[in-house]
Design a protein around this motif. Sequence first.
Motif, PDB file in Angstrom:
ATOM      1  N   ASN A 154      -9.325  -6.407   2.457  1.00 27.12           N
ATOM      2  CA  ASN A 154     -10.469  -5.597   2.876  1.00 27.12           C
ATOM      3  C   ASN A 154     -10.343  -5.323   4.372  1.00 27.12           C
ATOM      4  O   ASN A 154     -10.422  -6.246   5.187  1.00 27.12           O
ATOM      5  CB  ASN A 154     -11.755  -6.366   2.566  1.00 27.12           C
ATOM      6  N   THR A 155     -10.154  -4.061   4.757  1.00 30.49           N
ATOM      7  CA  THR A 155      -9.931  -3.736   6.163  1.00 30.49           C
ATOM      8  C   THR A 155     -11.126  -4.056   7.047  1.00 30.49           C
ATOM      9  O   THR A 155     -10.989  -4.110   8.278  1.00 30.49           O
ATOM     10  CB  THR A 155      -9.582  -2.241   6.333  1.00 30.49           C
ATOM     11  N   LYS A 156     -12.283  -4.266   6.463  1.00 32.78           N
ATOM     12  CA  LYS A 156     -13.468  -4.587   7.251  1.00 32.78           C
ATOM     13  C   LYS A 156     -13.561  -6.078   7.586  1.00 32.78           C
ATOM     14  O   LYS A 156     -14.429  -6.488   8.369  1.00 32.78           O
ATOM     15  CB  LYS A 156     -14.735  -4.158   6.507  1.00 32.78           C
ATOM     16  N   GLN A 268     -16.005   2.308  -1.426  1.00 32.43           N
ATOM     17  CA  GLN A 268     -14.707   2.355  -0.752  1.00 32.43           C
ATOM     18  C   GLN A 268     -13.705   1.432  -1.440  1.00 32.43           C
ATOM     19  O   GLN A 268     -14.067   0.354  -1.915  1.00 32.43           O
ATOM     20  CB  GLN A 268     -14.884   1.931   0.717  1.00 32.43           C
ATOM     21  N   PHE A 269     -12.453   1.857  -1.476  1.00 37.27           N
ATOM     22  CA  PHE A 269     -11.389   1.017  -2.019  1.00 37.27           C
ATOM     23  C   PHE A 269     -10.902   0.044  -0.953  1.00 37.27           C
ATOM     24  O   PHE A 269     -10.689   0.426   0.194  1.00 37.27           O
ATOM     25  CB  PHE A 269     -10.199   1.870  -2.471  1.00 37.27           C
ATOM     26  N   CYS A 270     -10.717  -1.202  -1.348  1.00 33.19           N
ATOM     27  CA  CYS A 270     -10.038  -2.173  -0.481  1.00 33.19           C
ATOM     28  C   CYS A 270      -8.552  -2.173  -0.812  1.00 33.19           C
ATOM     29  O   CYS A 270      -7.722  -1.884   0.041  1.00 33.19           O
ATOM     30  CB  CYS A 270     -10.635  -3.559  -0.669  1.00 33.19           C
ATOM     31  N   GLN A 271      -8.229  -2.529  -2.058  1.00 30.54           N
ATOM     32  CA  GLN A 271      -6.828  -2.500  -2.480  1.00 30.54           C
ATOM     33  C   GLN A 271      -6.744  -2.122  -3.952  1.00 30.54           C
ATOM     34  O   GLN A 271      -7.596  -2.506  -4.749  1.00 30.54           O
ATOM     35  CB  GLN A 271      -6.141  -3.843  -2.209  1.00 30.54           C
ATOM     36  N   VAL A 272      -5.686  -1.348  -4.277  1.00 31.62           N
ATOM     37  CA  VAL A 272      -5.458  -0.947  -5.665  1.00 31.62           C
ATOM     38  C   VAL A 272      -4.029  -1.296  -6.084  1.00 31.62           C
ATOM     39  O   VAL A 272      -3.445  -0.628  -6.927  1.00 31.62           O
ATOM     40  CB  VAL A 272      -5.725   0.562  -5.862  1.00 31.62           C
TER      41      VAL A 272
END
Length: 295
Positions: A154-156, A268-272
Amino acid sequence: MIIKDQIIYAMGENRESAVRVPQNQIITFHTRDCFNNQVTSEEYVMDSLDWDHINPATGPVYVEGAKAGDVLKVEILEIELEEEGTMCCLPGDGVLGPDVQQSSVKKVPVRDGVCLFDGIQIPANPMIGVIGVAPAGDPVPCGTPGSHGGNMDNTKVAAGSILYLPVFHDGAYFACGDVHACMGDGEIMVSGVEIGAKVKVRFEVIRGISIEDPRLEDKACIYTIASDKDLEKAVYKATKAMCGVLEKNLNYSLNEAGMLMSACGNLQFCQVVDPERTVRMAIPKAVCGCVLPRK
């Protein structure tokens, strides 16, 4: 207190190896990159990687005073990066994995807050990919996300943010690793700029409140986070959790909370790239300033 050279590859209780740490004290975790520092050059052959020892997390630590059913508040104070990161492509992995014919490695220098991707200067945005506590059941590999946190990518989850984690065992057994110097939302090509780092955090135990999945806040927004193998289920869980926050904290009906999210919320996407996909729902703090249910 400094936690260094104490590595786990699965998040669990680890009672014998856990280091006891107090609340409200700054703890520094020295983390390795997601490849466990194995990829030493761009000539490295990814087939030789020891896949049983990737995504290491530094820890675990037993947070004094944390009890099952509590919430662990993790303030992320600082992320100090090493000077070179690593990226890779792997056949079959990531959104474009089916199109990748052979693996490749790229080394990315990090200088003065900038990631040097060939001639392109990308502002560094340090964030923590793997961060969490021991899950409720059996240990979970650090590369897997879930209600306990884990590999959310998660970039946040960055310096200045506060992560809230459900506590499933007394002491929580917190660990973190897999830092990225920068990463785009989705992490579509398997990796961000994977890098070793020093991560400073501070813990506080919140009692009288329970949550099912991780939650997050930064200066701008509050976030609910969910992971699932079924992307639609992850989307529903993150959205439903934020709906509950708005219903309780703003005294809204489900219909009102849903319309508010539709007006100003951002899914929002974190990782897919992992089998368990991770998403987040964001609401501006000006709309609702608290991501936890009010007592």
